[in-house]
Design an enzyme around this catalytic site. Structure first.
Site, PDB file in Angstrom:
ATOM      1  CB  CYS A  15      59.571  78.797 -53.115  1.00 15.02           C
ATOM      2  SG  CYS A  15      58.789  78.846 -54.726  1.00 15.02           S
ATOM      3  CD  GLU A 261      54.466  95.135 -31.328  1.00 18.12           C
ATOM      4  OE1 GLU A 261      54.900  95.871 -32.237  1.00 18.12           O
ATOM      5  OE2 GLU A 261      54.934  94.001 -31.079  1.00 18.12           O
ATOM      6  CG  ASP A 309      57.912  85.700 -31.720  1.00 17.10           C
ATOM      7  OD1 ASP A 309      58.890  85.467 -32.459  1.00 17.10           O
ATOM      8  OD2 ASP A 309      56.729  85.527 -32.073  1.00 17.10           O
ATOM      9  CB  CYS A 336      62.010  84.031 -37.720  1.00 17.49           C
ATOM     10  SG  CYS A 336      62.419  85.768 -37.557  1.00 17.49           S
TER      11      CYS A 336
END
Length: 380
Positions: A15, A261, A309, A336
């Site tokens: 983080c 996929e 995605d 993302c």
């Protein structure tokens, strides 16, 4: 409210924004999104979390030996140096407790950590997946197929952590940064954990792609479905579908859903998840998204809505051209990485699609990452 972690000063890679107030983190992400995407369409305010702590439903820890004792934790940023610790501020607390129990049981078995340089030792990593009901899947990663004392380990772990519903042994002999290998053996339980997302049930295995922030994923998918504007009659393509989460959430609102996929195990999981939820209007194909979309476009598939995605690297020019050839009225792109999203929006513009709006959702507080949904439609 800010919190501190003893590993922050040791440059833990988990983080990097921990020392930055959360409101400022959101402002920084908003500014970056505005710079990258604002020239295409309006960027909504980043949707943050009310309590941005202990949100991760997935944990990955690596093992090491310290003074002859087995330890585990995250790597220091940019290294393979393990920072011992089982109490991460981002991981769900049940995962922190599970990690402590895994370490205790492994020590009782007198297992050692794998040494990459010498090629000796046993344990490389442990991967934990948690469901909303607190049940956990544990996956141990070793360089070879042998795991002596595994039955004793499972017994000790189940006694200390009765919420663990399955234990899997994964074999990864490769000298790469990939955590998981391709071979697995289930040591206990079903080899997966069941989670509820947007009212549907999904089986999550060790290698399943599944968003790590449950609460914010429900926000993300709710926004994506709203942008898709489904009426119950549409044909929907869900490319890069993983275990089928977005497509299956769309299925009750669509005429039919086709998911694509590349990973065979994930494609099988998606089909099983459709069956598990009684969704008979969703089918899943195993194939590379670009190759499959190009073939489907040539064969005349004309979906009304396409969900994209892709992984962090984004989509491909060939896939984008195939989507444009299919001529859906809407493309809902879940990204993302705003950098690759900006690149792909530019490619879509060359194919006659314009961005209408962007909806960012902060799935990854205290990190640099942010998830963004882009809505694209045909230029008129």
């Amino acid at each position: 409210m800010s919190q501190s972690c003893p590993n922050q000063a040791l440059h833990c890679g988990g983080c990097p924004l921990l020392g930055v107030p959360y409101a400022e983190q959101l402002a920084q992400k908003q500014a970056r999104l505005q710079t990258l995407l604002g020239r295409f369409a309006p960027v909504a305010p980043v949707c943050g979390m009310a309590e941005p702590w202990h949100y991760r439903n997935k944990a990955i820890a690596s093992f090491a030996m310290r003074r002859g004792k087995l330890v585990c934790g995250l790597y220091a940023e940019g290294t393979h140096r393990v920072l011992p610790g089982c109490d991460c501020l981002l991981q769900q607390e049940v995962l922190n407790r599970t990690l402590e129990a895994v370490l205790t049981a492994a020590r009782a078995c007198r297992w050692t950590a794998y040494d990459e340089d010498r090629g000796t030792g046993l344990l490389r990593h442990v991967v934990l997946r948690a469901a909303q009901d607190g049940k956990v899947l544990v996956t141990l990663v070793t360089p070879g197929p042998e795991l002596p004392g595994s039955r004793n380990f499972c017994g000790a772990l189940r006694k200390a952590a009765p919420w663990v519903v399955s234990v899997v042994h994964n074999v990864n002999p490769t000298a790469t940064s990939a955590v998981l290998g391709n071979r697995e053996k289930v040591l206990y339980g079903p080899g997966s954990v069941l989670d509820t997302l947007c009212g549907l049930r999904f089986a999550i295995s060790s290698r399943s792609f599944y968003q790590v922030n449950h609460a914010q994923t429900e926000v993300l998918y709710s926004k994506a479905l709203a942008l898709a504007d489904l009426t119950g009659r549409e044909t929907v393509v869900d490319a890069y579908c993983g275990i089928g989460t977005i497509g299956l959430c769309a299925a009750p609102r669509a005429g039919r859903v086709i998911g694509v996929e590349r990973n065979p195990a994930a494609a099988r999981d998606a089909a099983a998840n459709a069956h598990r939820n009684g969704l008979q209007n969703a089918v899943f194909q195993c194939g590379d998204a670009t190759a499959w979309m190009k073939t489907a476009a040539r064969q005349g598939l004309r979906p009304d809505v396409v969900f994209l995605d892709p992984p962090r690297a984004g989509s491909t020019p060939e896939c984008i051209a195939a989507v444009a050839h299919m001529a859906p009225r809407r493309v809902v792109y879940v990204s993302c990485d705003p950098g690759t999203l900006a690149r792909d929006v530019t490619l879509f513009a060359k194919q006659g699609y314009k961005a209408e709006r962007f909806e960012p959702v902060d799935l990854f507080p205290h990190t640099d990452h942010v998830e963004t949904i882009g809505l694209l439609s045909v230029c008129h």
